[in-house]
Design an enzyme around this catalytic site. Structure first.
Site, PDB file in Angstrom:
ATOM      1  N   SER A 220     -13.361   1.934  -7.981  1.00 27.38           N
ATOM      2  CA  SER A 220     -14.449   2.176  -8.928  1.00 27.38           C
ATOM      3  C   SER A 220     -13.964   3.120 -10.022  1.00 27.38           C
ATOM      4  CB  SER A 220     -15.650   2.778  -8.198  1.00 27.38           C
ATOM      5  OG  SER A 220     -15.274   3.932  -7.491  1.00 27.38           O
ATOM      6  N   SER A 221     -13.032   4.004  -9.702  1.00 27.81           N
ATOM      7  CA  SER A 221     -12.562   4.952 -10.725  1.00 27.81           C
ATOM      8  C   SER A 221     -11.742   4.243 -11.805  1.00 27.81           C
ATOM      9  CB  SER A 221     -11.781   6.094 -10.090  1.00 27.81           C
ATOM     10  OG  SER A 221     -10.757   5.599  -9.279  1.00 27.81           O
TER      11      SER A 221
ATOM     12  N   TYR B 222      -3.922  11.815   1.393  1.00 26.83           N
ATOM     13  CA  TYR B 222      -3.187  11.045   0.386  1.00 26.83           C
ATOM     14  C   TYR B 222      -2.038  11.870  -0.190  1.00 26.83           C
ATOM     15  CZ  TYR B 222      -2.417   7.883  -3.556  1.00 26.83           C
ATOM     16  OH  TYR B 222      -1.855   7.012  -4.455  1.00 26.83           O
TER      17      TYR B 222
ATOM     18  N   GLU C 152       0.824  -1.214   0.000  1.00 28.03           N
ATOM     19  CA  GLU C 152       0.000   0.000   0.000  1.00 28.03           C
ATOM     20  C   GLU C 152       0.856   1.260   0.000  1.00 28.03           C
ATOM     21  OE1 GLU C 152      -3.047  -0.454  -1.225  1.00 28.03           O
ATOM     22  OE2 GLU C 152      -3.509  -1.757   0.473  1.00 28.03           O
TER      23      GLU C 152
ATOM     24  N   GLY D  84     -12.816   2.030  -1.668  1.00 23.15           N
ATOM     25  CA  GLY D  84     -11.413   1.636  -1.803  1.00 23.15           C
ATOM     26  C   GLY D  84     -11.245   0.447  -2.731  1.00 23.15           C
ATOM     27  N   LEU D  85     -12.207   0.229  -3.629  1.00 19.85           N
ATOM     28  CA  LEU D  85     -12.139  -0.908  -4.550  1.00 19.85           C
ATOM     29  C   LEU D  85     -11.940  -0.444  -5.994  1.00 19.85           C
ATOM     30  CD1 LEU D  85     -14.989  -3.056  -2.951  1.00 19.85           C
ATOM     31  CD2 LEU D  85     -12.526  -3.258  -2.589  1.00 19.85           C
TER      32      LEU D  85
ATOM     33  N   GLU E  78      -6.748  10.123 -14.400  1.00 19.44           N
ATOM     34  CA  GLU E  78      -6.995  10.272 -12.958  1.00 19.44           C
ATOM     35  C   GLU E  78      -6.119  11.382 -12.359  1.00 19.44           C
ATOM     36  OE1 GLU E  78      -8.208   6.934 -11.122  1.00 19.44           O
ATOM     37  OE2 GLU E  78      -8.130   7.789  -9.114  1.00 19.44           O
TER      38      GLU E  78
ATOM     39  N   ASP F 222      -3.979   0.757  -9.498  1.00 22.05           N
ATOM     40  CA  ASP F 222      -5.384   0.407  -9.720  1.00 22.05           C
ATOM     41  C   ASP F 222      -5.652   0.113 -11.193  1.00 22.05           C
ATOM     42  OD1 ASP F 222      -5.378   1.153  -7.097  1.00 22.05           O
ATOM     43  OD2 ASP F 222      -6.504   3.003  -7.397  1.00 22.05           O
TER      44      ASP F 222
END
Ligand code: GLA
Length: 393
Positions: A138-139, A235, A34, A135-136, A171, A183
Site C-alpha cells: 500500500s505504501s 526487517y 523475497e 504485505g501488498l 520510503e 515494490d
C-alpha cells in the site's frame, strides 16, 4: 465506492473545490524473490488490480496540504521547509504522522532531484483500496500515485524508473523504512497479464507473461490480517545479517555469490548468518528458475519453487508467522499447485496458485483452518497482473 470516487469526495469535502486530476498507482504481490532486492538480486512481482488514488490540484500557495480517508487530520507543510523535516534519522519515526510521510517524502525527494524546477503548492487527498499492512505494498501505491501527480503538475517529465527511485528514497529516508526497490518498481512498471522480472542491481526489467488465465489458474491472496511494519525490528535485522554475510564473503552484495559458494559461507560465518545467506542465495536461483519454468513450461511448473521459497523463509530466513504457515500448508493440502508467504514477512499475506475449479475448496479449507486455530478470519481474494500508474480523471 471506488478509491477514485472516495479521493474526489475527500478532496471536495476538505478543500471546497474539485481536484484538477486524479492519479492512481497499484499495489503488488511478489510471485517469488523475497528479501533479494536489497541484496541487489532478482525478484518477480506483479502489480495487482487494487489501487491508491490521489486527487490533486495546485493551490496557489507554497504549502503542500495532505488529507486522506484513513486519517481525520490534515497535514500541512511549507514546501521549502521539507528539508527541515527529512531525512528521518535511522531508527527514528518521522516528525509528521507516518501516513503523511509517504506523501510529503515524495515532494521532498522530487525537489532534491530537481532543485531548480518550480514546485508550486498543492492540495492532495488520498484514498486506497490496497489493504494496509497486508504485505501488498500500500505504501508503494501511495508513493506512485503522488509521484505521478506531481511529475505532471510540476512538469518534471521523469520516467517510471526514476519515479520508482524517488518512491524508494521517500520510503527509506522520509518514512525511515530500510526497504529495497522491488515494490516501487513493481507498481510503476505494472502491466496486464505479465509479471516484472527485475534485476535489482541494474534495474533492468523483462516482462514475463504469467499465463495464469490461459491455464485456468487463479492466484489467491490470503491476507492473514496479522499486520506488519518494516520500519522496525525484524526487517532491519535481516538486512544487517545479509550485509554481514556479504562482508564475510568479501563481496559487494549477496547477489555476487551463488549456490556454489554455500560450503565456503558455512565455514566463514555463524549458523544464523549462514542460514540468512543461504535463503538469499537459493532464493535468487529460484527466481531465475521460475522465470525459466514460466517461459518454457507455463505456470503449472512453478508450484514446487513457490513451496521451496516458503520453506526457506520459514526455516532459514525465519520471517514467516504461524498464520502464514497454516495458510500455506492448508492451501497445499486442499490442492493448491504452489503457495508461499509474499512480501516482507512477520505477517501480511500468503499467495496460493490454484486451479480455477479449486478456488472455493481452497478458500473454504483455509477459512476453516483459521477458525479452528482461533485466528482472525483471513481475507482471501484473487489477484491478476494489472497496469501501472495512470491518470484516471
Ligand atoms: C518489503 C520491502 C521490499 C522487499 C520485500 C521483501 O515489501 O518493501 O523492498 O524487501 O519486503 O522481499
Amino acid at each position: 465506492m471506488t478509491a477514485s470516487t472516495a479521493a474526489r469526495e475527500q478532496f471536495a469535502a476538505s478543500y471546497g473545490r474539485e481536484p484538477e486530476g486524479i492519479w492512481s498507482a497499484p499495489g503488488r504481490v511478489n510471485l517469488i524473490g523475497e528479501h533479494t532486492d536489497y541484496n541487489e538480486g532478482y525478484v518477480l512481482p506483479f502489480a495487482i488490480q487494487h489501487r491508491t488514488c490521489a486527487a490533486v490540484a495546485l493551490n496557489g500557495t507554497d504549502d503542500i496540504r495532505v488529507e486522506s480517508t484513513f486519517s481525520d487530520s490534515q497535514v500541512v507543510a511549507h514546501l521549502s521547509d521539507l528539508d527541515g523535516l527529512f531525512p528521518t534519522p535511522a531508527g527514528e519515526t518521522p516528525a509528521v504522522p507516518e501516513w503523511s510521510a509517504y506523501v510529503l517524502g515524495i515532494a521532498w525527494a522530487l525537489r532534491m532531484l530537481r532543485p531548480d524546477a518550480p514546485a508550486p503548492g498543492v492540495d492532495i487527498a488520498i484514498a486506497s483500496d490496497v489493504p494496509v499492512g497486508a504485505g501488498l505494498s500500500s505504501s508503494a501505491a501511495i508513493e506512485g500515485s503522488v509521484a505521478s501527480a506531481l511529475n505532471e503538475l510540476w512538469d518534471l517529465g521523469l520516467d517510471p524508473v526514476t519515479l520508482a527511485q524517488v518512491g524508494r528514497k521517500a520510503e527509506n529516508e522520509a518514512v525511515g523504512a530500510p526497504t529495497g526497490i522491488m515494490d516501487q518498481m513493481a507498481s510503476m512498471l505494472g502491466q496486464p497479464d505479465a509479471a516484472t522480472f527485475l534485476d535489482c542491481r541494474t534495474l533492468e526489467t523483462r516482462s514475463i507473461p504469467t499465463g495464469f488465465t490461459a491455464a485456468h489458474l487463479e492466484l489467491l491472496v490470503i491476507d492473514t490480517r496479522v499486520s506488519h511494519a518494516h520500519s522496525t525490528g525484524g526487517y532491519r535485522e535481516r538486512r544487517e545479517s545479509c550485509e554481514r554475510g556479504a562482508e564475510l564473503l568479501g563481496i559487494r552484495a549477496l547477489r555476487d555469490a551463488g549456490i556454489d559458494d554455500l560450503p565456503r559461507a558455512a565455514e566463514l560465518m555463524d549458523d544464523v548468518t549462514f542460514r540468512r545467506v543461504r535463503h538469499i542465495l537459493t532464493e535468487n536461483q529460484r527466481v531465475l528458475d521460475t522465470v525459466d519454468a514460466l517461459t518454457a513450461q507455463g505456470p503449472r511448473a512453478i508450484g514446487d519453487l513457490l513451496v521451496a521459497s516458503h520453506a526457506s523463509m520459514r526455516d532459514d530466513f525465519e520471517i514467516s508467522a504461524v498464520e502464514l504457515d497454516v495458510a500455506v500448508d492448508t492451501a497445499l493440502a486442499a490442492g493448491a499447485i504452489g503457495a508461499r508467504m509474499t512480501g516482507g514477512g512477520f505477517g501480511g499475506s500468503a499467495i496460493a496458485l490454484v486451479e480455477h475449479d479449486a478456488v472455493e475448496r481452497v478458500t473454504d479449507a483455509v477459512e476453516r483452518a483459521f477458525a479452528d486455530a482461533g485466528f482472525t478470519a483471513p481475507h482471501i481474494f484473487p489477484v491478476s497482473p494489472s497496469a501501472g500508474p495512470r491518470r484516471d480523471a
